[in-house]
Design a protein around this motif. Structure first.
Motif, mmCIF file in Angstrom:
data_model
loop_
_atom_site.group_PDB
_atom_site.id
_atom_site.type_symbol
_atom_site.label_atom_id
_atom_site.label_comp_id
_atom_site.label_asym_id
_atom_site.label_seq_id
_atom_site.Cartn_x
_atom_site.Cartn_y
_atom_site.Cartn_z
ATOM 1 N N GLY A 15 9.342 -11.009 4.871
ATOM 2 C CA GLY A 15 8.780 -10.174 3.802
ATOM 3 C C GLY A 15 8.154 -8.905 4.373
ATOM 4 N N ASN A 16 7.450 -9.048 5.487
ATOM 5 C CA ASN A 16 6.859 -7.873 6.127
ATOM 6 C C ASN A 16 7.939 -6.958 6.687
ATOM 7 O OD1 ASN A 16 4.506 -10.139 7.033
ATOM 8 N ND2 ASN A 16 3.894 -8.266 6.017
ATOM 9 N N PHE A 17 8.933 -7.595 7.280
ATOM 10 C CA PHE A 17 10.002 -6.769 7.836
ATOM 11 C C PHE A 17 10.724 -6.010 6.715
ATOM 12 C CE2 PHE A 17 14.230 -5.756 9.245
ATOM 13 C CZ PHE A 17 13.928 -5.070 10.406
ATOM 14 N N ALA A 54 3.121 4.007 -0.405
ATOM 15 C CA ALA A 54 2.704 2.819 0.341
ATOM 16 C C ALA A 54 3.510 1.628 -0.162
ATOM 17 C CB ALA A 54 1.214 2.566 0.162
ATOM 18 N N VAL A 55 4.428 1.164 0.673
ATOM 19 C CA VAL A 55 5.204 -0.023 0.315
ATOM 20 C C VAL A 55 4.429 -1.233 0.816
ATOM 21 C CG1 VAL A 55 7.389 -1.247 0.658
ATOM 22 C CG2 VAL A 55 7.352 1.260 0.651
ATOM 23 N N ARG A 56 4.131 -2.139 -0.063
ATOM 24 C CA ARG A 56 3.417 -3.345 0.375
ATOM 25 C C ARG A 56 3.848 -4.521 -0.494
ATOM 26 N NH1 ARG A 56 -2.821 -2.063 -1.582
ATOM 27 N NH2 ARG A 56 -2.405 -2.060 -3.815
ATOM 28 N N GLY A 57 3.428 -5.700 -0.102
ATOM 29 C CA GLY A 57 3.899 -6.914 -0.775
ATOM 30 C C GLY A 57 3.328 -7.054 -2.172
ATOM 31 N N GLU A 107 1.925 -9.389 -3.462
ATOM 32 C CA GLU A 107 0.641 -10.107 -3.551
ATOM 33 C C GLU A 107 -0.536 -9.144 -3.675
ATOM 34 O OE1 GLU A 107 2.657 -10.051 -0.960
ATOM 35 O OE2 GLU A 107 1.591 -9.880 0.942
ATOM 36 N N TYR A 108 -0.305 -7.858 -3.436
ATOM 37 C CA TYR A 108 -1.399 -6.887 -3.553
ATOM 38 C C TYR A 108 -1.548 -6.326 -4.972
ATOM 39 C CZ TYR A 108 -2.124 -6.884 1.475
ATOM 40 O OH TYR A 108 -2.424 -7.265 2.750
ATOM 41 N N ILE A 109 -0.636 -6.666 -5.858
ATOM 42 C CA ILE A 109 -0.723 -6.107 -7.216
ATOM 43 C C ILE A 109 -2.055 -6.482 -7.854
ATOM 44 C CG2 ILE A 109 0.207 -6.247 -9.577
ATOM 45 C CD1 ILE A 109 2.926 -6.270 -8.487
ATOM 46 N N PRO A 135 -12.717 -4.800 5.578
ATOM 47 C CA PRO A 135 -11.543 -5.549 5.128
ATOM 48 C C PRO A 135 -10.459 -4.555 4.685
ATOM 49 C CG PRO A 135 -13.543 -6.310 4.045
ATOM 50 C CD PRO A 135 -13.868 -5.023 4.727
ATOM 51 N N TYR A 136 -9.330 -5.100 4.314
ATOM 52 C CA TYR A 136 -8.143 -4.281 4.021
ATOM 53 C C TYR A 136 -8.412 -3.124 3.056
ATOM 54 C CZ TYR A 136 -3.741 -3.009 1.853
ATOM 55 O OH TYR A 136 -2.696 -2.302 1.348
ATOM 56 N N ALA A 137 -9.114 -3.423 1.928
ATOM 57 C CA ALA A 137 -9.215 -2.432 0.845
ATOM 58 C C ALA A 137 -9.755 -1.084 1.333
ATOM 59 C CB ALA A 137 -10.100 -2.979 -0.274
ATOM 60 N N ILE A 139 -1.434 -0.184 13.057
ATOM 61 C CA ILE A 139 -1.763 -1.579 13.364
ATOM 62 C C ILE A 139 -3.078 -1.941 12.671
ATOM 63 C CG2 ILE A 139 -2.281 -3.200 15.230
ATOM 64 C CD1 ILE A 139 0.620 -2.244 15.216
ATOM 65 N N GLU A 140 -3.014 -2.923 11.781
ATOM 66 C CA GLU A 140 -4.203 -3.316 11.022
ATOM 67 C C GLU A 140 -4.808 -4.554 11.681
ATOM 68 O OE1 GLU A 140 -3.523 -3.103 6.773
ATOM 69 O OE2 GLU A 140 -3.443 -0.937 7.052
ATOM 70 N N ASP A 141 -5.596 -4.282 12.704
ATOM 71 C CA ASP A 141 -6.098 -5.376 13.545
ATOM 72 C C ASP A 141 -7.586 -5.612 13.339
ATOM 73 O OD1 ASP A 141 -6.953 -2.995 14.551
ATOM 74 O OD2 ASP A 141 -6.693 -3.536 16.646
ATOM 75 N N THR A 171 5.912 7.554 4.698
ATOM 76 C CA THR A 171 5.692 6.128 4.487
ATOM 77 C C THR A 171 5.085 5.542 5.755
ATOM 78 O OG1 THR A 171 7.875 5.555 5.317
ATOM 79 C CG2 THR A 171 7.678 5.913 2.949
ATOM 80 N N ARG A 172 4.653 4.313 5.620
ATOM 81 C CA ARG A 172 4.086 3.674 6.810
ATOM 82 C C ARG A 172 4.374 2.202 6.773
ATOM 83 N NH1 ARG A 172 1.558 0.311 3.883
ATOM 84 N NH2 ARG A 172 -0.453 0.738 2.960
ATOM 85 N N PHE A 173 4.301 1.600 7.963
ATOM 86 C CA PHE A 173 4.331 0.156 8.043
ATOM 87 C C PHE A 173 2.999 -0.220 8.660
ATOM 88 C CE2 PHE A 173 5.933 -3.784 10.382
ATOM 89 C CZ PHE A 173 5.803 -4.576 9.253
ATOM 90 N N ALA A 174 2.295 -1.162 8.006
ATOM 91 C CA ALA A 174 0.912 -1.426 8.413
ATOM 92 C C ALA A 174 0.683 -2.913 8.663
ATOM 93 C CB ALA A 174 -0.038 -0.911 7.330
ATOM 94 N N PRO A 175 1.349 -3.446 9.671
ATOM 95 C CA PRO A 175 1.243 -4.900 9.880
ATOM 96 C C PRO A 175 -0.054 -5.311 10.560
ATOM 97 C CG PRO A 175 2.566 -3.921 11.604
ATOM 98 C CD PRO A 175 2.198 -2.800 10.680
ATOM 99 N N SER A 176 -0.454 -6.543 10.296
ATOM 100 C CA SER A 176 -1.539 -7.144 11.058
ATOM 101 C C SER A 176 -0.876 -7.894 12.207
ATOM 102 C CB SER A 176 -2.314 -8.122 10.191
ATOM 103 O OG SER A 176 -2.775 -7.431 9.056
ATOM 104 N N PRO A 177 -1.341 -7.679 13.423
ATOM 105 C CA PRO A 177 -0.657 -8.325 14.560
ATOM 106 C C PRO A 177 -0.975 -9.818 14.632
ATOM 107 C CG PRO A 177 -2.490 -6.968 15.326
ATOM 108 C CD PRO A 177 -2.469 -6.851 13.839
#
Ligand code: GLU
Length: 547
Positions: free
Chosen positions: A51-53, A251-254, A256-258, A234-236, A74-76, A38-44
């Motif tokens: 929700g991100n946490f 990939a666990v994500r919010g 809003e990405y559905i 971009p993200y996609a 890191i998705e910067d 798994t991963r955590f892919a935050p934007s800084p």
């Protein structure tokens, strides 16, 4: 070379690496059965939303519970949102909550793990290599429409090129010939890369979400941007390539990405990638105080939405994590009841145990959980944590606590160490100063009933006469009881029922007088302990208060 291949060379003459070579640099992970990555892919952004946490926490547990791997990416790529120090803030928060990653990039830029770089802005070459391949295959195309022309112009152009039926969003540049592309390039124009969607807007697709199950939705029919004109994805596009190369299995994500998942799946197909498994976790909600309606927790309205809040208010890390567990799986509550002394890490859950319903953040419930967490601390631990919190958020308090540690350890130990039923009253360190205010200053407000004032004054005057700090709790109580009897206070409630008019109160009542004089309150931890903490002089001073 066909036209598409020629366009690819024209756009990216400097790219010579092939996607095969890239895949050779990112070999498939050697996973045991059941192990997940798994991963955590935050934007800084400088702020961590709950929700991100929540996603980080779910991903962390899924990996740990299968002996798997979690990495931090890191998705910067969104430079506009970049904030000074944001990465450090992010790392600090994750670290303080004990979320440790197997693979990540250190703050000084060193990649830990074989699938880096773990920061997207350092992966731009890779995105271009895949873009070049897709151009050569005719699956994507360069778009020269300028933003400055305004969206209306593009829409107008699109209308003239395609019989617009609102079902699809084809881009005017999707069918440019090699010559046309060359003319733009020779002109020195920059270009974005867009997907040439295969769909017409009529198709529907089904996909599987690990939490929500099968979802049916309209297929993507938009030539969306994969690389912007500055070459940044971009993200996609970025996530499709990164999650594939880095071997993410879930990939666990919010949630809003559905809505963009159909587009992402079309992209995976164009890239020739096997789709990753998505787990869209439900958004945390709150009941709006004004409207009484359920709504998404928001950083504008709810301080609890910002993970820094929990540090500022001095909530133990375990309280927050236990509450999140509670929100993501309702069986945690029972588990906790049956295993009051085990660390939360012993509670194991899998992807199927995660609730599909948006959980509700309820402050009362959260505080209850936190009271339980704090009730399991020893007095010494509690003081240590309180002091550490104060050092960061209330320096004058930290100095006071530090100066008289022996006294404050005793304060924290009251009704706690060794107690059969420890008090469950403290839920964060911020409230402790007010809660224990009597240990710092004499009370200013006294919770005494008007009708008790004379009796209280009379009793306390007598009580003070030979007052000494008692030897033990028992001795204290016996002395009070004896004096109460001597002064005609009933020791038996039955007497009150017999002659209420002459009733002066029972022993509990006189204890209340002492309690209110010393602490200002009708409720407090063991009085004997409080007297010991305050010492004889201070206790006497307070007992001489006249109501
Ligand atoms: N950077 C994205 C975000 O913060 C990541 C989404 C994902 O986890 O795929 O929303």
């Amino acid at each position: 070379m066909n036209d598409n291949q020629k366009i690819a060379e024209l756009l990216y003459p400097q790219i010579t690496t092939t996607t095969e070579e890239i895949f050779a640099r990112y070999p498939k992970r050697n996973l045991k059965d059941g192990q997940v990555v798994t991963r955590f892919a935050p934007s800084p952004t400088g702020l961590m939303h709950i929700g991100n946490f929540f996603q980080a926490f779910i991903s962390y547990n899924l990996a740990k519970n299968t002996d798997g791997i979690i990495f931090l990416r890191i998705e910067d790529t969104d430079q506009k949102r970049k904030i000074e120090n944001a990465q450090k803030i992010l790392y600090d928060i994750l670290d303080r909550f004990g979320i440790k990653f197997d693979e990540y990039q250190t703050l000084d830029g060193k990649d830990i793990g074989a699938y880096g770089p773990y920061v997207q802005s350092q992966r731009q070459e890779i995105y271009k290599i895949f873009a070049k391949k897709l151009v050569a295959e005719g699956k994507v195309f360069p778009c020269f429409c300028k933003k400055t022309e305004g969206k209306e112009d593009v829409l107008e152009l699109r209308k003239t090129k395609f019989d617009e039926d609102d079902e699809k969003e084809y881009d005017p540049c999707r069918n440019l010939s090699f010559e046309e592309v060359k003319r733009h390039i020779d002109n020195g124009e920059s270009f974005a890369i867009r997907l040439k969607t295969k769909n017409t807007g009529k198709e529907r697709i089904k996909f599987y979400d690990l939490i929500k199950g099968e979802i049916e939705a309209k297929a993507n029919a938009k030539d969306f941007v994969l690389l912007k004109s500055d070459g940044i994805p971009p993200y996609a596009f970025a996530h499709a390539i990164d999650d594939t190369l880095m071997g993410t299995t879930i990939a666990v994500r919010g949630e809003e990405y559905i809505s963009s998942t159909p587009a992402h799946l079309e992209l995976f197909e164009a890239l020739g990638f096997k789709p990753i498994k998505y787990c869209h976790n439900p958004l945390i909600c709150k009941i709006d105080e004004e409207t009484g309606n359920r709504r998404k927790i928001s950083k504008r309205h709810d301080p609890e939405a910002n993970m820094m809040y929990y540090f500022e208010m001095g909530y133990p890390v375990s309280s927050v994590l236990e509450y999140l567990l509670n929100m993501l799986n309702s069986s945690f509550e029972n588990w906790r009841k049956n295993n009051p002394d085990l660390p939360w890490q012993d509670f194991k859950f899998g992807i199927n145990d995660i609730t599909a319903v948006a959980p509700l953040f309820d402050n009362l419930k959260f505080n209850d959980i936190s009271k339980n967490v704090i009730s399991r601390m020893s007095g010494e631990e509690l003081l240590e944590n309180w002091l550490n919190w104060a050092k960061e958020y209330d320096k004058p308090l930290a100095e006071i606590l530090n100066k008289d540690k022996v006294k404050f350890i005793k304060l924290c130990q009251m009704d706690r160490d060794g107690a059969v039923k420890p008090r469950k009253d403290i839920y964060n360190y911020y409230m402790m100063k007010e809660y224990f205010s009597y240990a710092f200053v004499s009370p200013t407000i006294y919770e005494i009933d008007e009708c008790d004032k004379n009796n209280a004054n009379e009793f306390l005057q007598e009580y003070l006469k030979n007052f000494k700090i008692p030897e033990s709790n028992e001795q204290w109580f016996n002395d009070v009881k004896a004096l109460a009897e001597k002064l005609g206070y009933a020791t038996d409630n039955k007497l009150y029922k017999k002659s209420p008019e002459s009733f002066k109160g029972n022993t509990a009542k006189v204890c209340e007088f002492i309690r209110v004089a010393i602490t200002g309150r009708k409720n407090s931890p063991t009085l004997f302990a409080i007297m010991e903490i305050l010492g004889e002089e201070e206790t006497k001073k307070r007992l001489s208060h006249k109501f």
